[in-house]
Motif scaffolding. Structure first.
Motif, PDB file in Angstrom:
ATOM      1  N   ASP A  53       0.832  -1.208   0.000  1.00  0.00           N
ATOM      2  CA  ASP A  53       0.000   0.000   0.000  1.00  0.00           C
ATOM      3  C   ASP A  53       0.866   1.256   0.000  1.00  0.00           C
ATOM      4  O   ASP A  53       0.609   2.215  -0.741  1.00  0.00           O
ATOM      5  CB  ASP A  53      -0.926   0.001   1.238  1.00  0.00           C
ATOM      6  N   ARG A 112       1.253   9.105  -6.384  1.00  0.00           N
ATOM      7  CA  ARG A 112       1.513  10.536  -6.228  1.00  0.00           C
ATOM      8  C   ARG A 112       2.502  11.049  -7.283  1.00  0.00           C
ATOM      9  O   ARG A 112       2.455  12.220  -7.674  1.00  0.00           O
ATOM     10  CB  ARG A 112       2.061  10.821  -4.827  1.00  0.00           C
ATOM     11  N   ASP A 160       1.169   4.095  -3.038  1.00  0.00           N
ATOM     12  CA  ASP A 160       0.845   5.501  -2.787  1.00  0.00           C
ATOM     13  C   ASP A 160       1.923   6.410  -3.367  1.00  0.00           C
ATOM     14  O   ASP A 160       1.624   7.455  -3.963  1.00  0.00           O
ATOM     15  CB  ASP A 160       0.683   5.749  -1.284  1.00  0.00           C
TER      16      ASP A 160
END
Length: 822
Positions: A323, A331, A327
């Motif tokens: 996870d 981004r 992320d």
């Protein structure tokens, strides 16, 4: 009627042949003698006559028979001896020589005059030795000169040109002096102009530049003379710059680093081929998968042993790690990737569950996202003891050791862009991945690998598709896809280059146009293009490739074929070849060069007569430098009988000092020599070594680089780049080691007929000798001092041959301070 000899005395003639009265009287007296029982004269005469006749006849018959037999025998023997006619009809021999049987008109009187002029015009320390005079005055069509390091060959070669031009009346446009690099060409031109000035002759810069060439700059005008190729450009010198001088761009055409203009052509060809050639697309797929796939790690590797103990702990945090990594990629705008389905898939590692991030259907491989090196290395999950980077490193190591499924591990956001381009089939910017051919030290962009492999094959005088068709690889070896793809790409690329305006061609293709395999192309050349090759003088001949040797032979053969008509009204007649080299300084085998052509000079360039010169005097180094370098290289295959000696007054010899790798210690010693006013060469094997050293010697680098170029005393470069240079003190950083085996190069070496018969790895065998020669080149750059900093055994490849193995224990010319050697 019997025949009687006319040689019988008259008294013995038969009665029938006597006159009638004498016959009557003979009978009367014969009867009377008979009655008186006295001699019967007639009977006696008849008996004597008959006996003589029968004996003479028998003797005559016997003598005639014997004499006839003996005479016939003697006659037969004389006939056999004198009749040399053969029952066979052999054809005339073929003249396969490259040169006419002629000699330069170098008389004793001329030699005396030249020596007197040289003694008067050149300084004492530049007067030629007896061996150098032998080279200058060589009068045979071919001359091979074995010139060791520091042998003063440049000045000798200049004086050879002076002899041909000033004393024999040869025109400068009938000669070519070949050097290998732009720097050596520049130095030779300066020396040539200066020496001719001493003879009162002004040579313009243009005249000197026309005379002193690289092979490539001599070849290019030949190709440009062909119809349609008047503005042809060489791919190796292709640039976005306009008005570039071809001669000035000839740094080292073998050492090709792809620039933007070249890459643009490569990518454009790749894009067109990828779109139209289904088989090419099929070949790229396994290559891209192999290139992107996570490389396996042996289970006994120290990193694996250290991290396998925390496998269960790593599995417990893996979903949270996935996870956090996703992320970061999201981004950065690098996730999701088009063509990759975001999909968690469970992998089992030693009974523990781990996850990946997605799946590529086109590549049939699972995708794992990595920690981009540009992110903050201290980032971590809330409450975690380790950073994200450390957690990711543990997971990566476990997958390398224990996962055998196809898995693409993307280490950076940049990787994702390249993969996306590749998956989308948008090949306009190139394949988008790196590849490493077996035997190469590192990976490189796929098209760069194509250029490198094709260049090596063609330097050996082979055609790429033909050579690939003869190669053989294991079923699961990705190199078999690489070389099939190379074959298709290279033929398409050559056609693509010719379609440009103006057309573009690689130098290897140009050499092939005028090789021994294409003699018909020479008929298209004007005499003015061939005449400069009539009297050819080649420096650094040990570094020629088979491709260039074929071009030289074909050119010389054509010069001879054209004969006297080519030289009408000129001072220079016929042709000659003089080659200068040192097989101990042959260090470019990795690009296709081989010293075998110099070592077998007479066989390669058949001539009615040849002169062999060995320049053994070294005008650069003292005897310990020479002995140490020769001790290293002595076991390499070489021309027999070589042994150099230091020339001039004896100097205090400093042994070659061998030390363990110590960058700080090297910096202190280098600074000491710089303060003493010495010139310094620091030679390295890897560019990373240069970066490490510059941190330690930055102060000296800054001071030296601020000086005008002629006053600078510190130069840093690779071993290979140092050819022809010298310095008071030389610092060698790193060993010379043969690190890899190259299956494909071994195969094409055998195709080219290089190496020893029966050697299945001839290229690797040659490289084991070449690392010794590379160390020889490095050591012989030194005038007075040489320091060799060798990496520790731990930092070297196990069982890989290295030059430092040849350092002689107890030899006075080595001072070995390595701790491992006591």
């Amino acid at each position: 009627m019997s025949q009687h000899s006319p040689d019988l005395p008259p008294e013995l003639l038969p009665l029938a042949q006597m006159p009638w009265l004498k016959r009557l009287a003979a009978r009367f007296f014969g009867h009377g003698l008979t009655r008186l029982r006295a001699q019967h004269r007639a009977s006696w005469l008849h008996g004597q006559a008959d006996g003589f006749r029968s004996g003479h006849a028998a003797g005559f018959d016997y003598g005639f028979g014997e004499g006839k037999a003996e005479g016939l025998e003697e006659g037969r023997q004389v006939l056999l001896i004198r009749d040399s006619r053969s029952t066979e009809h052999p054809p005339p021999k073929v003249d396969d020589l490259l040169f006419d049987d002629w000699r330069l008109p170098v008389t004793a009187e001329l030699k005396k005059r030249v020596k007197a002029d040289v003694a008067r015009r050149l300084p004492t320390d530049e007067q030629p030795s007896s061996a150098q005079w032998k080279m200058i005055f060589s009068d045979t069509p071919t001359t091979s000169v074995i010139a060791g390091a520091g042998a003063g060959k440049s000045t000798t070669l200049v004086l050879r040109v002076v002899l041909l031009s000033q004393y024999l009346g040869f025109e400068l446009d009938s000669m070519t002096v070949v050097t290998f690099t732009r720097e050596s060409r520049k130095d030779f031109i300066e020396k040539l102009v200066a020496v001719f000035a001493l003879w009162g002759r002004t040579i313009s810069l243009k005249e000197a530049r026309d005379l002193v060439r690289t092979f490539h700059s001599r070849l290019l005008p030949m190709v440009r003379s062909l119809p349609g190729f008047e503005r042809l450009q060489a791919f190796e010198t292709l640039s976005h710059r306009t008005g570039a001088d071809d001669d000035d761009t000839q740094g080292n055409p073998f050492d090709l680093r792809i620039n933007d203009a070249q890459r643009q052509q490569l990518n454009a060809c790749y894009h067109k081929l990828y779109q139209r050639d289904e088989r090419f697309r099929e070949l790229i797929k396994p290559l891209s998968l192999h290139a992107l796939q996570l490389k396996a790690l042996e289970r006994d590797h120290p990193d694996v042993q250290k991290r396998v103990a925390v496998t269960e702990l790593a599995a417990q945090r893996d979903e949270a790690l996935c996870d956090a990594i996703e992320d970061l990629w999201f981004r950065a705008g690098a996730w999701p990737i088009k063509g990759i389905e975001p999909k968690r898939q469970v992998f089992e590692i030693n009974g523990s569950r781990f996850y990946c991030h997605g799946y590529s259907q086109s590549l049939d491989a699972w995708v794992m996202l990595g920690f981009d090196p540009r992110e903050n290395s201290q980032l971590s999950r809330p409450g975690a003891k380790l950073s994200l980077r450390a957690e990711w490193a543990v997971k990566r190591t476990l997958f390398q050791a224990f996962s055998r499924k196809p898995l693409i591990w993307l280490d950076s956001y940049e990787d994702s862009k390249r993969v996306m381009t590749s998956l989308a089939g948008n090949a306009s910017s190139g394949p988008g991945f790196d590849y490493r051919v077996k035997g190469e030290l590192s990976s490189a962009p796929l098209l760069d690998c194509f250029v490198s492999a094709a260049g090596f094959i063609e330097n050996l005088g082979l055609d790429v598709p033909d050579a690939v068709g003869k190669m053989c690889f294991a079923q699961d070896d990705p190199d078999r896809y690489f070389f099939e793809a190379l074959s298709r790409f290279w033929r398409a690329f050559e056609d693509h280059l010719l379609d440009q305006s103006p057309p573009v061609m690689t130098y290897n293709r140009m050499f092939a146009l005028f090789s021994e395999h294409s003699p018909e192309n020479f008929k298209l050349l004007d005499d003015t293009l061939l005449r400069p090759l009539s009297h050819l003088m080649i420096d650094e001949f040990q570094d020629v490739s088979p491709q260039i040797v074929s071009w030289i032979r074909a050119s010389l053969d054509e010069v001879r074929r054209r004969g006297p008509a080519m030289h009408v009204g000129r001072g220079a007649q016929r042709s000659s070849l003089l080659c200068v080299g040192d097989d101990w300084q042959s260090i470019y085998g990795w690009r296709g060069s081989s010293p075998s052509f110099f070592m077998g000079f007479d066989k390669q360039f058949p001539s009615p007569a040849t002169t062999r010169v060995m320049l053994t005097e070294n005008y650069r180094s003292h005897q310990y430098i020479i002995d140490a370098a020769e001790h290293i290289v002595r076991s390499a295959q070489s021309i027999p009988g070589k042994k150099a000696k230091a020339s001039g007054k004896p100097r205090v010899p400093n042994p070659v000092t061998v030390l363990d790798r110590d960058d700080e210690g090297l910096a202190r010693r280098l600074e000491e020599h710089y303060r003493n006013g010495d010139s310094i060469l620091m030679l390295y094997r890897k560019s990373s070594d240069k970066s490490l050293m510059e941190k330690n010697i930055s102060q000296i680098v800054n001071v030296d680089s601020s000086l005008p170029y002629p006053q600078r005393r510190l130069r840093q470069m690779t071993y290979h780049s140092a050819k022809g240079l010298q310095a008071d003190a030389v610092f060698l950083l790193g060993d010379c080691q043969h690190l890899t085996r190259s299956p494909y190069k071994n195969q094409v070496y055998r195709m080219a007929g290089l190496g020893q018969k029966g050697d299945i790895e001839p290229y690797d065998t040659a490289q084991k000798d070449e690392v010794l020669r590379l160390a020889y080149v490095g050591i012989t750059r030194a005038i007075q001092h040489c320091y060799w900093y060798v990496d520790s055994q731990e930092g070297q490849a196990v069982n890989a041959p290295k030059a430092s193995d040849r350092i002689g224990a107890g030899k006075p010319f080595f001072l070995d301070h390595r701790r491992a050697r006591g």
